[in-house]
Design a protein around this motif. Sequence first.
Motif, PDB file in Angstrom:
ATOM      1  N   SER A 149       0.824  -1.208   0.000  1.00 12.51           N
ATOM      2  CA  SER A 149       0.000   0.000   0.000  1.00 12.51           C
ATOM      3  C   SER A 149       0.860   1.260   0.000  1.00 12.51           C
ATOM      4  N   TYR A 150       2.050   1.175   0.604  1.00  9.90           N
ATOM      5  CA  TYR A 150       2.959   2.320   0.633  1.00  9.90           C
ATOM      6  C   TYR A 150       3.894   2.331  -0.574  1.00  9.90           C
ATOM      7  N   ILE A 151       4.169   1.158  -1.123  1.00 15.29           N
ATOM      8  CA  ILE A 151       5.087   1.063  -2.253  1.00 15.29           C
ATOM      9  C   ILE A 151       4.417   1.482  -3.558  1.00 15.29           C
ATOM     10  N   VAL A 152       3.144   1.110  -3.738  1.00 15.41           N
ATOM     11  CA  VAL A 152       2.458   1.373  -5.008  1.00 15.41           C
ATOM     12  C   VAL A 152       2.425   2.859  -5.364  1.00 15.41           C
ATOM     13  N   PRO A 153       2.098   3.780  -4.423  1.00 14.51           N
ATOM     14  CA  PRO A 153       2.133   5.196  -4.817  1.00 14.51           C
ATOM     15  C   PRO A 153       3.503   5.652  -5.306  1.00 14.51           C
ATOM     16  N   VAL A 154       4.582   5.105  -4.720  1.00 14.71           N
ATOM     17  CA  VAL A 154       5.930   5.453  -5.166  1.00 14.71           C
ATOM     18  C   VAL A 154       6.191   4.890  -6.557  1.00 14.71           C
ATOM     19  N   LEU A 155       5.813   3.619  -6.772  1.00 15.92           N
ATOM     20  CA  LEU A 155       5.994   3.002  -8.085  1.00 15.92           C
ATOM     21  C   LEU A 155       5.137   3.685  -9.138  1.00 15.92           C
ATOM     22  N   ALA A 156       3.915   4.090  -8.766  1.00 13.91           N
ATOM     23  CA  ALA A 156       3.036   4.774  -9.719  1.00 13.91           C
ATOM     24  C   ALA A 156       3.681   6.052 -10.227  1.00 13.91           C
ATOM     25  N   SER A 157       4.412   6.721  -9.346  1.00 12.25           N
ATOM     26  CA  SER A 157       5.102   7.947  -9.753  1.00 12.25           C
ATOM     27  C   SER A 157       6.343   7.634 -10.589  1.00 12.25           C
ATOM     28  N   GLU A 158       7.130   6.633 -10.148  1.00 10.01           N
ATOM     29  CA  GLU A 158       8.369   6.304 -10.855  1.00 10.01           C
ATOM     30  C   GLU A 158       8.100   5.669 -12.220  1.00 10.01           C
ATOM     31  N   TRP A 159       7.090   4.786 -12.270  1.00 14.77           N
ATOM     32  CA  TRP A 159       6.810   4.061 -13.508  1.00 14.77           C
ATOM     33  C   TRP A 159       5.729   4.748 -14.353  1.00 14.77           C
ATOM     34  N   HIS A 160       5.182   5.864 -13.868  1.00 14.39           N
ATOM     35  CA  HIS A 160       4.137   6.601 -14.577  1.00 14.39           C
ATOM     36  C   HIS A 160       2.925   5.706 -14.882  1.00 14.39           C
ATOM     37  N   LEU A 161       2.437   5.039 -13.818  1.00 17.89           N
ATOM     38  CA  LEU A 161       1.326   4.104 -13.980  1.00 17.89           C
ATOM     39  C   LEU A 161       0.002   4.858 -14.020  1.00 17.89           C
ATOM     40  N   PRO A 162      -0.956   4.415 -14.860  1.00 14.95           N
ATOM     41  CA  PRO A 162      -2.279   5.031 -14.868  1.00 14.95           C
ATOM     42  C   PRO A 162      -3.087   4.618 -13.642  1.00 14.95           C
ATOM     43  N   LYS A 163      -4.045   5.445 -13.270  1.00 17.04           N
ATOM     44  CA  LYS A 163      -4.883   5.125 -12.106  1.00 17.04           C
ATOM     45  C   LYS A 163      -5.604   3.794 -12.268  1.00 17.04           C
ATOM     46  N   SER A 164      -5.984   3.465 -13.493  1.00 17.92           N
ATOM     47  CA  SER A 164      -6.798   2.282 -13.735  1.00 17.92           C
ATOM     48  C   SER A 164      -6.116   0.982 -13.348  1.00 17.92           C
ATOM     49  N   ILE A 165      -4.763   0.951 -13.304  1.00 12.61           N
ATOM     50  CA  ILE A 165      -4.067  -0.307 -13.010  1.00 12.61           C
ATOM     51  C   ILE A 165      -3.798  -0.486 -11.517  1.00 12.61           C
ATOM     52  N   LEU A 166      -3.994   0.560 -10.720  1.00  9.44           N
ATOM     53  CA  LEU A 166      -3.684   0.464  -9.300  1.00  9.44           C
ATOM     54  C   LEU A 166      -4.583  -0.544  -8.592  1.00  9.44           C
ATOM     55  N   GLY A 167      -5.859  -0.556  -8.941  1.00  7.87           N
ATOM     56  CA  GLY A 167      -6.779  -1.509  -8.334  1.00  7.87           C
ATOM     57  C   GLY A 167      -6.391  -2.942  -8.646  1.00  7.87           C
ATOM     58  N   THR A 168      -5.900  -3.195  -9.861  1.00  8.48           N
ATOM     59  CA  THR A 168      -5.464  -4.534 -10.236  1.00  8.48           C
ATOM     60  C   THR A 168      -4.255  -4.972  -9.427  1.00  8.48           C
ATOM     61  N   ILE A 169      -3.320  -4.042  -9.202  1.00  8.41           N
ATOM     62  CA  ILE A 169      -2.135  -4.372  -8.398  1.00  8.41           C
ATOM     63  C   ILE A 169      -2.550  -4.715  -6.969  1.00  8.41           C
ATOM     64  N   PHE A 170      -3.421  -3.895  -6.376  1.00  8.30           N
ATOM     65  CA  PHE A 170      -3.871  -4.161  -5.014  1.00  8.30           C
ATOM     66  C   PHE A 170      -4.631  -5.486  -4.926  1.00  8.30           C
ATOM     67  N   SER A 171      -5.428  -5.800  -5.939  1.00  7.71           N
ATOM     68  CA  SER A 171      -6.291  -6.978  -5.892  1.00  7.71           C
ATOM     69  C   SER A 171      -5.542  -8.270  -6.185  1.00  7.71           C
ATOM     70  N   ALA A 172      -4.373  -8.191  -6.830  1.00  8.81           N
ATOM     71  CA  ALA A 172      -3.651  -9.407  -7.224  1.00  8.81           C
ATOM     72  C   ALA A 172      -3.344 -10.287  -6.023  1.00  8.81           C
ATOM     73  N   ALA A 173      -2.843  -9.677  -4.952  1.00  9.95           N
ATOM     74  CA  ALA A 173      -2.511 -10.456  -3.762  1.00  9.95           C
ATOM     75  C   ALA A 173      -3.762 -11.080  -3.152  1.00  9.95           C
ATOM     76  N   PHE A 174      -4.889 -10.366  -3.227  1.00 10.44           N
ATOM     77  CA  PHE A 174      -6.109 -10.891  -2.629  1.00 10.44           C
ATOM     78  C   PHE A 174      -6.656 -12.081  -3.417  1.00 10.44           C
ATOM     79  N   VAL A 175      -6.474 -12.072  -4.725  1.00  7.62           N
ATOM     80  CA  VAL A 175      -6.841 -13.247  -5.516  1.00  7.62           C
ATOM     81  C   VAL A 175      -5.959 -14.429  -5.120  1.00  7.62           C
ATOM     82  N   GLY A 176      -4.663 -14.159  -4.911  1.00  9.23           N
ATOM     83  CA  GLY A 176      -3.766 -15.208  -4.434  1.00  9.23           C
ATOM     84  C   GLY A 176      -4.158 -15.710  -3.060  1.00  9.23           C
ATOM     85  N   LEU A 177      -4.547 -14.804  -2.184  1.00 10.33           N
ATOM     86  CA  LEU A 177      -5.020 -15.206  -0.858  1.00 10.33           C
ATOM     87  C   LEU A 177      -6.221 -16.130  -0.961  1.00 10.33           C
TER      88      LEU A 177
END
Length: 452
Positions: free
Chosen positions: A43-71
């Motif tokens: 949760s703290y790393i993604v905002p930093v990566l979003a800035s460094e990698w210039h990620l669109p807002k639309s992919i942030l939910g997928t990144i957060f949800s990936a671990a929960f699908v694995g869970l």
Amino acid sequence: METRKVNIHDVIDEHRIGRTQRVALALCALLMLFDGFNTQTISYIVPVLASEWHLPKSILGTIFSAAFVGLLIGNFGISPLSNRFGPKKMTVLSTAAFGVLTLLTVLVTNAPQLIAIRLLTGIALGAAAPCAIGLTSEFSPKRTRATFVLLIYVGYSLGFTVAGFCCGAMIPSFGWAGPLWVGGLGPIVLTLLLIPFLPESASYLARRRSPVDLLRAAQRFFPGFILPKDAVLTSNEDATSDTRVKGLFSRNLRLGTFLLWGVFVINLAEFYFLQSWLPTVLHSLSYPSAFVVWATAVSTIGGMVAGLLMGPLMDRIGPYMILSALYLFGGISMLAISVALGATHWILVFAVFCGGFCISGGQKGVVALGSIFYPAGLRAAGVAWAYGVGRLGGAGGTYLAGVLYAANWAPDAIFRVAAAPAVGAAIFVGIMGLRYSGGRALEPSAVVRNIR
């Protein structure tokens, strides 16, 4: 002469809590701490990566949800594997696995790689937590079972808090990879402690027809224990070991199972929404980074306070009335957060503390409720499956919040939407309280009759 059967669970209930139980409790709490740490760090790393990698807002939910699908995969898959190989072995393997996978996260260079590694890490995390909860339930006497389960879940919340402070201290100096080294090396070191000091499940030993190993386990817990010559040590889980999952839907348990699943879905959706999106929302409102870390940590601290207070109350009074009231106030707290966004800092911090007290505390409480509600033969499967179904809420809640965030919904409106499900959880727990008196698990014989 007929051989007399001595139930290992009765032995645990009748004896005082020993050193082996305390050590096992501490190890399971540490496992849950690293589980929470690894879950929250992203949760703290993604905002930093979003800035460094210039990620669109639309992919942030997928990144957060990936671990929960694995869970989710880990929760559903752990029941047959732990029955075959034993909960201790699965605990050791899954702890080592999520430690190694966390270290490998340091090597990712783009969003698809991050999503893939978080999915695999989630599978390992999803296998570890139910094993720790199941083992804790087994070696704890019935009179303190809710307290023990809540105590190890305080470790989970502490992991969330430590993740916040660790990320706040390390990311500015070492970059986003810094906290991942802590989250990876810690579980690997813990694995080396689990191997010699974590006891194997007594019920697993009984199902494997290992009376000598079962007796050794009992004497490990209670060094002064002596089995009478005309007796054999056994487990009351034997009768239900072949129909664990089917037993969850027996006539007496069916309603409670579905209601418990509903509460898990709602609570995990609320919990992961609060933990995953609160830092992003506060960043978007231009709060200082140091305050974002403190505000997110305060929600977890509220959950820890609730866990310490609720355990003894649930053991002495019963879980239903307490949990129902807690979820009701949880809905009110989410509304309070929506109003407090943009207010002075101390008002927002207080509202977030209350939300964490109710939502994070409620998650600890519903796990304890599952360990109390199901009889011994169905306890591990019941908690694991409730967790697995609940992960749908965790993944769906974070993803839905991402959709609303990407659609430029105002943060206060998103929190208002999150208030209603908490009230639904209060209603579900209330219905369980009306149907099942005092939160007492059914006797295994009753479950067996209903299965047949």
